[in-house]
Scaffold this motif. Structure first.
Motif, PDB file in Angstrom:
ATOM      1  N   SER A  92     105.170  36.589  65.126  1.00 42.71           N
ATOM      2  CA  SER A  92     106.002  36.003  64.084  1.00 42.71           C
ATOM      3  C   SER A  92     105.161  35.609  62.878  1.00 42.71           C
ATOM      4  O   SER A  92     104.030  35.152  63.025  1.00 42.71           O
ATOM      5  N   ARG A  93     105.724  35.768  61.699  1.00 44.96           N
ATOM      6  CA  ARG A  93     105.079  35.302  60.473  1.00 44.96           C
ATOM      7  C   ARG A  93     105.637  33.944  60.070  1.00 44.96           C
ATOM      8  O   ARG A  93     105.226  33.372  59.079  1.00 44.96           O
ATOM      9  N   THR A  94     106.598  33.445  60.843  1.00 46.05           N
ATOM     10  CA  THR A  94     107.208  32.152  60.549  1.00 46.05           C
ATOM     11  C   THR A  94     107.007  31.190  61.710  1.00 46.05           C
ATOM     12  O   THR A  94     106.646  31.596  62.812  1.00 46.05           O
ATOM     13  N   SER A  95     107.269  29.934  61.415  1.00 44.88           N
ATOM     14  CA  SER A  95     107.285  28.880  62.429  1.00 44.88           C
ATOM     15  C   SER A  95     108.659  28.245  62.421  1.00 44.88           C
ATOM     16  O   SER A  95     109.341  28.226  61.387  1.00 44.88           O
ATOM     17  N   ILE A  96     109.053  27.723  63.573  1.00 44.99           N
ATOM     18  CA  ILE A  96     110.314  26.993  63.691  1.00 44.99           C
ATOM     19  C   ILE A  96     109.974  25.642  64.313  1.00 44.99           C
ATOM     20  O   ILE A  96     109.424  25.583  65.404  1.00 44.99           O
ATOM     21  N   LYS A  97     110.293  24.572  63.566  1.00 45.33           N
ATOM     22  CA  LYS A  97     109.893  23.226  63.973  1.00 45.33           C
ATOM     23  C   LYS A  97     111.080  22.272  63.908  1.00 45.33           C
ATOM     24  O   LYS A  97     111.887  22.344  62.969  1.00 45.33           O
ATOM     25  N   ALA A  98     111.169  21.369  64.887  1.00 41.09           N
ATOM     26  CA  ALA A  98     112.232  20.363  64.911  1.00 41.09           C
ATOM     27  C   ALA A  98     111.987  19.312  63.829  1.00 41.09           C
ATOM     28  O   ALA A  98     110.875  18.810  63.699  1.00 41.09           O
ATOM     29  N   ILE A  99     113.027  19.001  63.051  1.00 41.07           N
ATOM     30  CA  ILE A  99     112.918  17.907  62.082  1.00 41.07           C
ATOM     31  C   ILE A  99     113.724  16.698  62.550  1.00 41.07           C
ATOM     32  O   ILE A  99     113.741  15.671  61.870  1.00 41.07           O
ATOM     33  N   GLU A 100     114.351  16.828  63.702  1.00 35.65           N
ATOM     34  CA  GLU A 100     115.045  15.754  64.406  1.00 35.65           C
ATOM     35  C   GLU A 100     114.854  16.039  65.897  1.00 35.65           C
ATOM     36  O   GLU A 100     114.534  17.177  66.258  1.00 35.65           O
ATOM     37  N   PRO A 101     115.071  15.057  66.763  1.00 39.15           N
ATOM     38  CA  PRO A 101     115.114  15.392  68.190  1.00 39.15           C
ATOM     39  C   PRO A 101     116.173  16.479  68.383  1.00 39.15           C
ATOM     40  O   PRO A 101     117.293  16.358  67.892  1.00 39.15           O
ATOM     41  N   THR A 102     115.791  17.542  69.055  1.00 37.62           N
ATOM     42  CA  THR A 102     116.634  18.742  69.106  1.00 37.62           C
ATOM     43  C   THR A 102     116.748  19.277  70.525  1.00 37.62           C
ATOM     44  O   THR A 102     115.794  19.225  71.297  1.00 37.62           O
ATOM     45  N   GLU A 103     117.913  19.810  70.834  1.00 41.01           N
ATOM     46  CA  GLU A 103     118.146  20.484  72.105  1.00 41.01           C
ATOM     47  C   GLU A 103     118.708  21.873  71.810  1.00 41.01           C
ATOM     48  O   GLU A 103     119.568  22.018  70.940  1.00 41.01           O
ATOM     49  N   VAL A 104     118.184  22.865  72.511  1.00 41.50           N
ATOM     50  CA  VAL A 104     118.651  24.237  72.336  1.00 41.50           C
ATOM     51  C   VAL A 104     118.947  24.859  73.688  1.00 41.50           C
ATOM     52  O   VAL A 104     118.406  24.448  74.718  1.00 41.50           O
ATOM     53  N   LEU A 105     119.829  25.844  73.662  1.00 50.08           N
ATOM     54  CA  LEU A 105     120.038  26.730  74.798  1.00 50.08           C
ATOM     55  C   LEU A 105     119.422  28.062  74.416  1.00 50.08           C
ATOM     56  O   LEU A 105     119.633  28.541  73.298  1.00 50.08           O
ATOM     57  N   GLN A 106     118.661  28.648  75.336  1.00 46.65           N
ATOM     58  CA  GLN A 106     117.945  29.877  75.023  1.00 46.65           C
ATOM     59  C   GLN A 106     118.315  30.992  75.995  1.00 46.65           C
ATOM     60  O   GLN A 106     118.588  30.748  77.162  1.00 46.65           O
ATOM     61  N   ILE A 107     118.264  32.196  75.436  1.00 39.58           N
ATOM     62  CA  ILE A 107     118.397  33.393  76.267  1.00 39.58           C
ATOM     63  C   ILE A 107     117.280  34.336  75.852  1.00 39.58           C
ATOM     64  O   ILE A 107     117.043  34.553  74.661  1.00 39.58           O
ATOM     65  N   SER A 108     116.585  34.872  76.847  1.00 43.43           N
ATOM     66  CA  SER A 108     115.452  35.750  76.560  1.00 43.43           C
ATOM     67  C   SER A 108     115.937  37.108  76.062  1.00 43.43           C
ATOM     68  O   SER A 108     117.096  37.484  76.261  1.00 43.43           O
ATOM     69  N   LYS A 109     115.038  37.824  75.424  1.00 40.20           N
ATOM     70  CA  LYS A 109     115.368  39.161  74.919  1.00 40.20           C
ATOM     71  C   LYS A 109     115.822  40.062  76.061  1.00 40.20           C
ATOM     72  O   LYS A 109     116.818  40.770  75.941  1.00 40.20           O
ATOM     73  N   SER A 110     115.118  40.042  77.181  1.00 39.82           N
ATOM     74  CA  SER A 110     115.492  40.913  78.311  1.00 39.82           C
ATOM     75  C   SER A 110     116.844  40.505  78.894  1.00 39.82           C
ATOM     76  O   SER A 110     117.658  41.363  79.246  1.00 39.82           O
ATOM     77  N   ASP A 111     117.108  39.194  78.981  1.00 33.74           N
ATOM     78  CA  ASP A 111     118.412  38.742  79.478  1.00 33.74           C
ATOM     79  C   ASP A 111     119.522  39.044  78.482  1.00 33.74           C
ATOM     80  O   ASP A 111     120.669  39.285  78.870  1.00 33.74           O
ATOM     81  N   LEU A 112     119.191  39.045  77.208  1.00 35.03           N
ATOM     82  CA  LEU A 112     120.169  39.411  76.192  1.00 35.03           C
ATOM     83  C   LEU A 112     120.577  40.877  76.374  1.00 35.03           C
ATOM     84  O   LEU A 112     121.764  41.217  76.311  1.00 35.03           O
ATOM     85  N   GLU A 113     119.605  41.732  76.639  1.00 38.83           N
ATOM     86  CA  GLU A 113     119.907  43.148  76.896  1.00 38.83           C
ATOM     87  C   GLU A 113     120.785  43.291  78.144  1.00 38.83           C
ATOM     88  O   GLU A 113     121.723  44.094  78.167  1.00 38.83           O
ATOM     89  N   LEU A 114     120.486  42.506  79.173  1.00 38.89           N
ATOM     90  CA  LEU A 114     121.291  42.513  80.397  1.00 38.89           C
ATOM     91  C   LEU A 114     122.707  42.038  80.096  1.00 38.89           C
ATOM     92  O   LEU A 114     123.689  42.614  80.596  1.00 38.89           O
ATOM     93  N   LEU A 115     122.822  41.026  79.268  1.00 33.23           N
ATOM     94  CA  LEU A 115     124.126  40.503  78.873  1.00 33.23           C
ATOM     95  C   LEU A 115     124.936  41.575  78.152  1.00 33.23           C
ATOM     96  O   LEU A 115     126.129  41.734  78.410  1.00 33.23           O
TER      97      LEU A 115
END
Length: 193
Positions: A92-115
């Motif tokens: 990645s050429r970018t960064s992603i940073k929390a500016i507040e306490p944050t909660e995320v739900l994630q799905i991996s690239k391989s699981d996305l393909e399975l989905l």
């Protein structure tokens, strides 16, 4: 794991059966970030699509002088990723940073393909999502290149009315491509009009 926001997000474009929801839930992982913690650092490969259920992250790149250039903010019900890195599996050429306490739900690239294979209508959902992200990004680029700073700021406030209360002024200025000092001047001018 509270996936209600994510399921509501999907339901805007596709209807899922109870079995499909159960399968989707089985592929998700939750992650919590403290303020200032990274979801993704420059140089890492983006391995997940992340859906914000609480809080806010900023996506930015840092130039050779150490200045942050904010590309986007992602709040509740928004997605956060480096799509280029995710799709090409390159650093990645970018960064992603929390500016507040944050909660995320994630799905991996391989699981996305399975989905996509198991629930083809979600491939349609993500196609619409990616198309909308592309359109938004192009419009942001056009605004940055052609609109005066005051117009960009007014549009920003219209599109993100919560921004003034949630985002640091220096981050808003970075997103608009102006200095925090000039943003202060704009705020005074707009407040007076």
């Amino acid at each position: 794991m509270n996936a209600d926001l994510l399921l509501a997000n999907f339901s805007k474009h596709v209807a899922l059966t109870a079995e499909e929801v159960a399968f989707l839930r089985s592929l998700l992982r939750s992650k919590s970030l403290a303020t200032g913690e990274f979801l993704l650092r420059e140089g890492e490969i983006c391995k997940y699509e992340s859906f914000v259920t609480k809080g806010c992250v900023k996506t930015y790149y840092q130039d050779e002088n150490g200045f942050e250039h904010i590309i986007d903010f992602s709040i509740e019900e928004w997605w956060a990723d480096d799509l280029y890195s995710l799709l090409t599996q390159t650093p990645s050429r970018t960064s992603i940073k929390a500016i507040e306490p944050t909660e995320v739900l994630q799905i991996s690239k391989s699981d996305l393909e399975l989905l996509y294979q198991k629930i083809p209508k979600l491939e349609r959902f993500f196609r619409i999502l990616f198309q909308n992200a592309y359109i938004t990004q192009r419009e942001q680029i056009n605004q940055t290149l052609s609109a005066p700073a005051e117009e960009r700021y007014r549009l920003f406030l219209k599109q993100k009315p919560y921004a003034e209360k949630r985002f640091p002024q220096k981050d808003i200025a970075s997103y608009l491509g102006i200095t925090p000092q000039f943003l202060s001047t704009l705020k005074k001018k707009i407040g007076a009009s």
